[in-house]
Design a protein around this motif. Structure first.
Motif, PDB file in Angstrom:
ATOM      1  N   VAL A 143       0.580  -1.195   0.097  1.00  0.00           N
ATOM      2  CA  VAL A 143       0.036   0.047   0.141  1.00  0.00           C
ATOM      3  C   VAL A 143       0.946   1.234  -0.208  1.00  0.00           C
ATOM      4  O   VAL A 143       0.687   2.211  -0.824  1.00  0.00           O
ATOM      5  N   ILE A 144       1.881   1.191   1.095  1.00  0.00           N
ATOM      6  CA  ILE A 144       2.768   2.461   0.979  1.00  0.00           C
ATOM      7  C   ILE A 144       3.440   2.673  -0.519  1.00  0.00           C
ATOM      8  O   ILE A 144       3.770   3.772  -0.976  1.00  0.00           O
ATOM      9  N   ARG A 145       4.050   1.445  -0.545  1.00  0.00           N
ATOM     10  CA  ARG A 145       4.805   1.637  -2.092  1.00  0.00           C
ATOM     11  C   ARG A 145       3.936   2.123  -3.373  1.00  0.00           C
ATOM     12  O   ARG A 145       4.166   2.847  -4.342  1.00  0.00           O
ATOM     13  N   PHE A 146       2.519   1.583  -3.434  1.00  0.00           N
ATOM     14  CA  PHE A 146       1.999   1.891  -4.627  1.00  0.00           C
ATOM     15  C   PHE A 146       1.153   2.871  -4.576  1.00  0.00           C
ATOM     16  O   PHE A 146       0.523   3.259  -5.798  1.00  0.00           O
ATOM     17  N   THR A 147       0.747   3.528  -3.483  1.00  0.00           N
ATOM     18  CA  THR A 147       0.035   4.765  -3.155  1.00  0.00           C
ATOM     19  C   THR A 147       0.734   6.137  -4.295  1.00  0.00           C
ATOM     20  O   THR A 147      -0.180   6.606  -4.898  1.00  0.00           O
ATOM     21  N   PRO A 148       1.966   6.467  -4.083  1.00  0.00           N
ATOM     22  CA  PRO A 148       2.379   7.276  -4.971  1.00  0.00           C
ATOM     23  C   PRO A 148       2.301   7.005  -6.531  1.00  0.00           C
ATOM     24  O   PRO A 148       2.175   7.812  -7.244  1.00  0.00           O
ATOM     25  N   VAL A 149       2.471   5.525  -6.820  1.00  0.00           N
ATOM     26  CA  VAL A 149       2.578   5.011  -8.099  1.00  0.00           C
ATOM     27  C   VAL A 149       1.049   5.482  -8.652  1.00  0.00           C
ATOM     28  O   VAL A 149       0.739   5.882  -9.636  1.00  0.00           O
ATOM     29  N   LEU A 150       0.011   5.015  -7.944  1.00  0.00           N
ATOM     30  CA  LEU A 150      -1.352   5.365  -8.173  1.00  0.00           C
ATOM     31  C   LEU A 150      -1.713   6.905  -8.536  1.00  0.00           C
ATOM     32  O   LEU A 150      -2.277   7.080  -9.518  1.00  0.00           O
ATOM     33  N   ALA A 155      -2.601  11.505 -11.988  1.00  0.00           N
ATOM     34  CA  ALA A 155      -1.957  12.655 -12.645  1.00  0.00           C
ATOM     35  C   ALA A 155      -1.927  12.725 -13.934  1.00  0.00           C
ATOM     36  O   ALA A 155      -2.180  13.592 -14.918  1.00  0.00           O
ATOM     37  N   GLN A 156      -1.329  11.697 -14.653  1.00  0.00           N
ATOM     38  CA  GLN A 156      -0.795  11.532 -16.171  1.00  0.00           C
ATOM     39  C   GLN A 156      -2.172  11.371 -16.798  1.00  0.00           C
ATOM     40  O   GLN A 156      -2.220  11.866 -18.009  1.00  0.00           O
ATOM     41  N   VAL A 158      -4.928  12.708 -15.877  1.00  0.00           N
ATOM     42  CA  VAL A 158      -5.681  13.869 -15.858  1.00  0.00           C
ATOM     43  C   VAL A 158      -4.945  14.781 -16.994  1.00  0.00           C
ATOM     44  O   VAL A 158      -5.879  15.743 -17.711  1.00  0.00           O
ATOM     45  N   GLN A 159      -3.664  14.907 -17.132  1.00  0.00           N
ATOM     46  CA  GLN A 159      -2.957  15.503 -18.242  1.00  0.00           C
ATOM     47  C   GLN A 159      -3.382  15.134 -19.525  1.00  0.00           C
ATOM     48  O   GLN A 159      -3.604  16.094 -20.365  1.00  0.00           O
ATOM     49  N   ALA A 160      -3.599  13.755 -19.770  1.00  0.00           N
ATOM     50  CA  ALA A 160      -3.878  13.448 -21.111  1.00  0.00           C
ATOM     51  C   ALA A 160      -5.444  13.816 -21.386  1.00  0.00           C
ATOM     52  O   ALA A 160      -5.601  14.079 -22.459  1.00  0.00           O
ATOM     53  N   TRP A 161      -6.292  13.756 -20.434  1.00  0.00           N
ATOM     54  CA  TRP A 161      -7.661  14.416 -20.532  1.00  0.00           C
ATOM     55  C   TRP A 161      -7.293  15.856 -20.894  1.00  0.00           C
ATOM     56  O   TRP A 161      -8.188  16.371 -21.686  1.00  0.00           O
ATOM     57  N   ARG A 162      -6.885  16.704 -20.317  1.00  0.00           N
ATOM     58  CA  ARG A 162      -6.549  18.126 -20.509  1.00  0.00           C
ATOM     59  C   ARG A 162      -5.962  18.404 -21.795  1.00  0.00           C
ATOM     60  O   ARG A 162      -6.432  19.211 -22.596  1.00  0.00           O
ATOM     61  N   VAL A 177      -8.342   4.766 -13.574  1.00  0.00           N
ATOM     62  CA  VAL A 177      -7.293   4.795 -12.402  1.00  0.00           C
ATOM     63  C   VAL A 177      -7.668   3.524 -11.789  1.00  0.00           C
ATOM     64  O   VAL A 177      -6.883   2.732 -11.488  1.00  0.00           O
ATOM     65  N   ALA A 178      -8.771   2.843 -11.607  1.00  0.00           N
ATOM     66  CA  ALA A 178      -9.274   1.660 -10.753  1.00  0.00           C
ATOM     67  C   ALA A 178      -8.856   0.440 -11.645  1.00  0.00           C
ATOM     68  O   ALA A 178      -8.202  -0.412 -11.069  1.00  0.00           O
ATOM     69  N   LEU A 179      -8.772   0.575 -12.910  1.00  0.00           N
ATOM     70  CA  LEU A 179      -8.148  -0.423 -13.852  1.00  0.00           C
ATOM     71  C   LEU A 179      -6.715  -0.569 -13.889  1.00  0.00           C
ATOM     72  O   LEU A 179      -6.270  -1.570 -13.824  1.00  0.00           O
ATOM     73  N   ALA A 180      -6.105   0.607 -13.653  1.00  0.00           N
ATOM     74  CA  ALA A 180      -4.710   0.771 -13.706  1.00  0.00           C
ATOM     75  C   ALA A 180      -4.029  -0.075 -12.174  1.00  0.00           C
ATOM     76  O   ALA A 180      -3.293  -0.793 -12.133  1.00  0.00           O
TER      77      ALA A 180
END
Length: 198
Positions: A143-150, A155-156, A158-162, A177-180
């Motif tokens: 959980v600690i490891r993958f929180t920043p990855v998620l 964020a990526q 959101v940028q792609a959407w923008r 995000v859930a599928l990722a």
């Protein structure tokens, strides 16, 4: 791993993880007993002094981590202001900042491995019930490891959407995000199985 560790070595690094986590628990309980603005001010001043005693670089790094609380603090203050209880809102906010600041101090000065070993030892009595403490410690590490990855993947997205739409992404990125997250979980599970699991 999650970049919560301090950019500089401090005196707090030499304290055992159990002592620091015990201090966080005790400090949080004591903070709940404080009901005045002056008392909360003293708590926050003491916390700031503990950070500054280890240098400006350390204090700034901690400040960046704690600054993520501002939306929550803003909501608390606005609500209490609307109900006419500014002082109570300030006390609640101050206690929350103190408790999270204390936890941040412990997290920044404790290696993840030390925390997980402590968690595994603390969970050892559950082995009598058939629960594997190593599995829980590993789950905490993941959980600690993958929180920043998620968060980075979100964020990526959101940028792609923008880049493709003038409208805000909003809830539209929740499913990707859930599928990722599920995809990452499946890959990690396969990697663990390939290495013998637990």
């Amino acid at each position: 791993m999650l970049t919560l560790t301090s950019p500089v070595e401090t005196a707090f690094h030499r304290l055992p993880a159990g002592v620091k986590l015990g201090a966080v628990a005790l400090g949080s309980v004591l903070a709940l007993q404080v009901t005045s603005l002056a008392g909360v001010g003293l708590l926050l001043a003491g916390l700031a002094a503990a950070y500054l005693s280890q240098g400006v670089v350390f204090a700034r790094a901690a400040g960046r981590q704690i600054s993520g609380l501002w939306p929550v603090v803003a909501v608390i203050l606005v609500w209490h202001g609307w109900t006419g209880a500014w002082a109570a809102g300030a006390v609640v906010s101050g206690r929350m900042i103190f408790a999270i600041g204390l936890a941040t101090l412990a997290t920044m000065t404790t290696r993840l491995e030390a925390m997980l070993m402590l968690a595994e030892r603390a969970l050892q009595p559950l082995a009598r019930l058939g629960i594997n403490p190593k599995a829980i410690a590993l789950a905490m590490a993941l959980v600690i490891r993958f929180t920043p990855v998620l968060l980075d993947k979100a964020a990526q997205l959101v940028q792609a959407w923008r880049a493709r739409s003038p409208r805000r992404a909003g809830a539209r990125i929740v499913l990707p995000v859930a599928l990722a997250a599920l995809d990452d979980a499946e890959q990690v599970a396969e990697a663990l199985r390939a290495r013998g699991g637990l």
